[in-house]
Motif scaffolding. Structure first.
Motif, mmCIF file in Angstrom:
data_model
loop_
_atom_site.group_PDB
_atom_site.id
_atom_site.type_symbol
_atom_site.label_atom_id
_atom_site.label_comp_id
_atom_site.label_asym_id
_atom_site.label_seq_id
_atom_site.Cartn_x
_atom_site.Cartn_y
_atom_site.Cartn_z
ATOM 1 N N PHE A 43 0.736 1.453 -12.032
ATOM 2 C CA PHE A 43 0.086 2.556 -11.325
ATOM 3 C C PHE A 43 -1.304 2.739 -11.913
ATOM 4 O O PHE A 43 -1.453 2.888 -13.132
ATOM 5 N N ASP A 44 -2.311 2.707 -11.040
ATOM 6 C CA ASP A 44 -3.687 2.909 -11.474
ATOM 7 C C ASP A 44 -4.168 4.228 -10.884
ATOM 8 O O ASP A 44 -4.079 4.437 -9.677
ATOM 9 N N VAL A 45 -4.680 5.113 -11.761
ATOM 10 C CA VAL A 45 -5.075 6.439 -11.281
ATOM 11 C C VAL A 45 -6.587 6.603 -11.167
ATOM 12 O O VAL A 45 -7.079 7.705 -10.931
ATOM 13 N N GLY A 46 -7.321 5.508 -11.299
ATOM 14 C CA GLY A 46 -8.775 5.560 -11.095
ATOM 15 C C GLY A 46 -9.548 5.235 -12.352
ATOM 16 O O GLY A 46 -8.980 5.058 -13.428
ATOM 17 N N GLY A 47 -10.851 5.145 -12.194
ATOM 18 C CA GLY A 47 -11.712 4.743 -13.305
ATOM 19 C C GLY A 47 -11.791 3.228 -13.375
ATOM 20 O O GLY A 47 -11.379 2.525 -12.433
ATOM 21 N N SER A 52 -9.499 -3.845 -18.304
ATOM 22 C CA SER A 52 -8.875 -4.250 -19.575
ATOM 23 C C SER A 52 -7.375 -4.519 -19.461
ATOM 24 O O SER A 52 -6.720 -4.744 -20.473
ATOM 25 N N TYR A 53 -6.824 -4.434 -18.254
ATOM 26 C CA TYR A 53 -5.397 -4.742 -18.127
ATOM 27 C C TYR A 53 -5.143 -6.189 -18.541
ATOM 28 O O TYR A 53 -6.035 -7.031 -18.446
ATOM 29 N N GLY A 230 10.489 1.703 -14.619
ATOM 30 C CA GLY A 230 9.227 2.377 -14.943
ATOM 31 C C GLY A 230 9.317 3.025 -16.318
ATOM 32 O O GLY A 230 10.265 3.749 -16.597
ATOM 33 N N VAL A 231 8.357 2.742 -17.189
ATOM 34 C CA VAL A 231 8.351 3.359 -18.522
ATOM 35 C C VAL A 231 7.118 4.251 -18.671
ATOM 36 O O VAL A 231 6.103 4.029 -18.010
ATOM 37 N N PRO A 232 7.225 5.279 -19.529
ATOM 38 C CA PRO A 232 6.092 6.195 -19.693
ATOM 39 C C PRO A 232 5.100 5.724 -20.750
ATOM 40 O O PRO A 232 5.515 5.372 -21.849
ATOM 41 N N TRP A 233 3.832 5.765 -20.408
ATOM 42 C CA TRP A 233 2.785 5.574 -21.407
ATOM 43 C C TRP A 233 2.169 6.939 -21.734
ATOM 44 O O TRP A 233 0.969 7.069 -21.919
ATOM 45 N N TYR A 234 3.041 7.955 -21.728
ATOM 46 C CA TYR A 234 2.601 9.316 -22.044
ATOM 47 C C TYR A 234 3.787 10.050 -22.641
ATOM 48 O O TYR A 234 4.929 9.568 -22.589
ATOM 49 N N GLY A 235 3.510 11.195 -23.222
ATOM 50 C CA GLY A 235 4.586 12.003 -23.782
ATOM 51 C C GLY A 235 4.355 13.469 -23.477
ATOM 52 O O GLY A 235 3.498 13.810 -22.650
ATOM 53 N N ILE A 323 16.185 -5.098 -19.059
ATOM 54 C CA ILE A 323 15.738 -5.715 -17.803
ATOM 55 C C ILE A 323 16.248 -7.145 -17.702
ATOM 56 O O ILE A 323 16.821 -7.549 -16.686
ATOM 57 N N LYS A 324 16.040 -7.888 -18.798
ATOM 58 C CA LYS A 324 16.503 -9.277 -18.821
ATOM 59 C C LYS A 324 18.024 -9.335 -18.751
ATOM 60 O O LYS A 324 18.599 -10.086 -17.983
ATOM 61 N N SER A 325 18.669 -8.482 -19.570
ATOM 62 C CA SER A 325 20.117 -8.606 -19.664
ATOM 63 C C SER A 325 20.796 -8.245 -18.341
ATOM 64 O O SER A 325 21.860 -8.764 -18.041
ATOM 65 N N LYS A 326 20.176 -7.368 -17.532
ATOM 66 C CA LYS A 326 20.796 -6.991 -16.251
ATOM 67 C C LYS A 326 20.155 -7.689 -15.056
ATOM 68 O O LYS A 326 20.556 -7.466 -13.909
ATOM 69 N N GLY A 327 19.128 -8.486 -15.297
ATOM 70 C CA GLY A 327 18.467 -9.194 -14.195
ATOM 71 C C GLY A 327 17.726 -8.289 -13.230
ATOM 72 O O GLY A 327 17.722 -8.516 -12.020
ATOM 73 N N LEU A 328 17.078 -7.236 -13.759
ATOM 74 C CA LEU A 328 16.290 -6.363 -12.882
ATOM 75 C C LEU A 328 15.034 -7.099 -12.394
ATOM 76 O O LEU A 328 14.659 -8.142 -12.930
ATOM 77 N N ARG A 329 14.375 -6.510 -11.393
ATOM 78 C CA ARG A 329 13.229 -7.150 -10.739
ATOM 79 C C ARG A 329 11.982 -7.182 -11.616
ATOM 80 O O ARG A 329 11.122 -8.037 -11.471
ATOM 81 N N GLY A 330 11.854 -6.191 -12.517
ATOM 82 C CA GLY A 330 10.654 -6.168 -13.337
ATOM 83 C C GLY A 330 10.456 -4.836 -14.012
ATOM 84 O O GLY A 330 11.408 -4.061 -14.198
ATOM 85 N N VAL A 331 9.193 -4.588 -14.348
ATOM 86 C CA VAL A 331 8.853 -3.445 -15.171
ATOM 87 C C VAL A 331 7.543 -2.856 -14.664
ATOM 88 O O VAL A 331 6.797 -3.523 -13.942
ATOM 89 N N GLY A 332 7.296 -1.617 -15.048
ATOM 90 C CA GLY A 332 6.027 -0.992 -14.677
ATOM 91 C C GLY A 332 5.817 0.235 -15.531
ATOM 92 O O GLY A 332 6.665 0.555 -16.378
ATOM 93 N N MET A 333 4.685 0.900 -15.360
ATOM 94 C CA MET A 333 4.429 2.072 -16.205
ATOM 95 C C MET A 333 3.638 3.140 -15.454
ATOM 96 O O MET A 333 2.914 2.863 -14.510
ATOM 97 N N TRP A 334 3.848 4.389 -15.906
ATOM 98 C CA TRP A 334 2.965 5.485 -15.505
ATOM 99 C C TRP A 334 2.200 5.864 -16.757
ATOM 100 O O TRP A 334 2.805 6.328 -17.699
ATOM 101 N N ASN A 335 0.918 5.638 -16.776
ATOM 102 C CA ASN A 335 0.198 4.798 -15.845
ATOM 103 C C ASN A 335 -0.644 3.812 -16.624
ATOM 104 O O ASN A 335 -0.732 3.910 -17.854
ATOM 105 N N GLY A 336 -1.251 2.867 -15.954
ATOM 106 C CA GLY A 336 -1.951 1.782 -16.630
ATOM 107 C C GLY A 336 -3.193 2.208 -17.381
ATOM 108 O O GLY A 336 -3.635 1.521 -18.297
ATOM 109 N N ASN A 337 -3.773 3.335 -16.985
ATOM 110 C CA ASN A 337 -5.096 3.701 -17.501
ATOM 111 C C ASN A 337 -5.086 4.429 -18.843
ATOM 112 O O ASN A 337 -6.140 4.587 -19.461
ATOM 113 N N ILE A 338 -3.902 4.883 -19.289
ATOM 114 C CA ILE A 338 -3.903 5.855 -20.390
ATOM 115 C C ILE A 338 -3.663 5.289 -21.781
ATOM 116 O O ILE A 338 -3.341 6.019 -22.707
#
Ligand SMILES: *[C@@H]1O[C@H](CO)[C@@H](O)[C@H](O)[C@H]1NC(C)=O
Ligand SMILES: *[C@@H]1O[C@H](CO)[C@@H](O)[C@H](O)[C@H]1NC(C)=O
Ligand SMILES: *[C@@H]1O[C@H](CO)[C@@H](O)[C@H](O)[C@H]1NC(C)=O
Ligand SMILES: *[C@@H]1O[C@H](CO)[C@@H](O)[C@H](O)[C@H]1NC(C)=O
Ligand SMILES: *[C@@H]1O[C@H](CO)[C@@H](O)[C@H](O)[C@H]1NC(C)=O
Ligand SMILES: *[C@@H]1O[C@H](CO)[C@@H](O)[C@H](O)[C@H]1NC(C)=O
Length: 364
Positions: A43-47, A52-53, A230-235, A323-338
């Motif tokens: 997820f990209d929220v702008g800027g 740098s991804y 989806g994993v958090p890059w915030y707290g 993810i690997k052990s259960k064969g999920l489709r992938g990973v992502g984060m909220w959000n890429g910019n932070i």
């Protein structure tokens, strides 16, 4: 605007004729058709921090900020999809005409911006069996059919709460929705949005609670290949009403959707803010061995004590290992910019570790 001008412009747009490619090479405006076997959904929220991804990982960017043609061209040059944000008031699209109009608008917008799909982000409360419940399922199905037909190879994803059990009163038809779109992005965060026990600060996404909820999705017979974690890059930063000897931080009672308290008593903080603040904390980084999450306490300039709960590479990778052990489709984060994308070597190292943690603990 004059009505005739409006009609003229919309018909121009939908025929997609007057729009020229903003990229340096016209082939970069071609939509991505390849299926990648592992999704890294950002997820990209702008800027401009998208520059740098780690683009060797990224497969899809959901643009929740202002449309940036430069981002689209760059993503396409890396074989990554760029998808629209789709949000609408459900009461408005119970009506078939309105629903079709919304979908048509979105697919035309995607086309004129050379985009590769849509991420549907409806975080509204829905009662099981209500008109909105059925309309939502129809919306996802019809959006997917339209996008797949109009933009071959396009991707339609849908954002779901961390658990399918009516979290935040989102009682959706998860099984039909999963069947009707390409993938579900599971927002495994904000897991304290409805605190039913003691009103205390806790982890944003405790490891066991998070992983058990994936099992709930799988138990509904939703295919693992439909689920992106989806994993958090915030707290969360909670002012403590009281902090006990053993670090229990009581928080203000802020009700949410039927629960007496919630994470709304805290403030969301980016990973980059947290990495700075932990150095000025009272405790330094602590580790909670039940929730498997880091936290720390700090005192603000007014003398108020706060407790901050967050995720770092160590907590994230224990989730992404699943993810690997259960064969999920992938990973992502909220959000890429932070993350902190500055050139400072310490920041750079933290950033690299966080990206790598998306692939589990071996790389983190
Ligand atoms: C980006 O990710 C790849 C794995 O896909 C990794 O090999 C590479 O080291 C990463 N780049 C940086 C700068 O961290
Ligand atoms: C159609 O959507 C508009 C908002 O775009 C809303 O004002 C209107 O009430 C909706 N009509 C119906 C029949 O739901
Ligand atoms: C704070 O916690 C301590 C220890 O549990 C308790 O004795 C005290 O009454 C609490 N104070 C407030 C204001 O809640
Ligand atoms: C990012 O890191 C640099 C260097 O450590 C620091 O000066 C800057 O304040 C950090 N930015 C944020 C938002 O934490
Ligand atoms: C925080 O402390 C660590 C370890 O002492 C240090 O390496 C790092 O540079 C500090 N970060 C900032 C932003 O001050
Ligand atoms: C997490 O769950 C596993 C299995 O469900 C259990 O063995 C383990 O003790 C739990 N860990 C914590 C910290 O609750």
């Amino acid at each position: 605007m004059f009505p005739f001008l409006f009609v003229f412009l919309t018909s121009l747009m939908s025929k997609n004729c007057a729009v020229s490619c903003p990229c340096e090479r016209s082939d970069l405006c071609h939509q991505i058709r390849d299926e990648r076997n592992f999704e890294v959904f950002v997820f990209d929220v702008g800027g401009k921090t998208w520059k740098s991804y780690n683009w060797s990982m990224v497969t899809t960017v959901a643009t929740f900020g202002k449309y940036d043609p430069e981002l689209m061209c760059h993503a396409h040059s890396k074989g990554a999809r760029v998808v629209l944000k789709g949000d609408v008031h459900l009461t408005d699209i119970v009506d078939q005409y309105n629903r079709t109009r919304w979908i048509t608008e979105k697919v035309n917008l995607a086309k004129i911006q050379f985009m590769d799909g849509i991420n549907i982000d409806i975080e509204q409360a829905v009662e099981k069996g209500s008109p909105e419940y059925f309309a939502l399922t129809d919306l996802v199905k019809e959006t997917t059919e339209t996008f797949h037909r109009e933009i071959p190879g396009s991707q339609v994803s849908f954002d779901v709460a961390w658990s399918p059990k009516c979290i935040d009163k989102r009682c959706y038809d998860y099984v039909s929705i999963a069947d009707s779109c390409d993938l579900l992005f599971v927002m495994s965060y904000d897991e304290q949005s409805q605190i039913l026990g003691d009103c205390i600060a806790m982890a944003n996404a405790p490891v066991n609670q998070t992983l058990n909820a994936y099992q709930q999705y799988l138990n509904l017979k939703i295919a693992p290949k439909k689920l992106v974690m989806g994993v958090p890059w915030y707290g969360y930063d909670y002012p403590c009403l009281n902090l006990t000897q053993d670090d229990i931080c009581s928080i203000a009672k802020v009700p949410f959707r039927g629960a007496p308290c919630s994470d709304a008593a805290g403030k969301q903080r980016s990973y980059s803010w947290i990495m700075k603040q932990v150095n000025d904390s009272l405790t330094g980084r602590l580790w909670d061995s039940e929730q498997l999450a880091p936290y720390f306490n700090y005192e603000d300039p007014n003398g108020q004590i706060h407790q901050v709960w967050y995720d770092d590479a160590e907590s994230v990778c224990q989730k992404t290992d699943f993810i690997k052990s259960k064969g999920l489709r992938g990973v992502g984060m909220w959000n890429g910019n932070i993350l902190n994308y500055s050139d400072d070597p310490v920041a750079k190292q933290q950033t690299t570790i966080m990206w790598n943690a998306l692939f589990g603990c071996d790389l983190a």
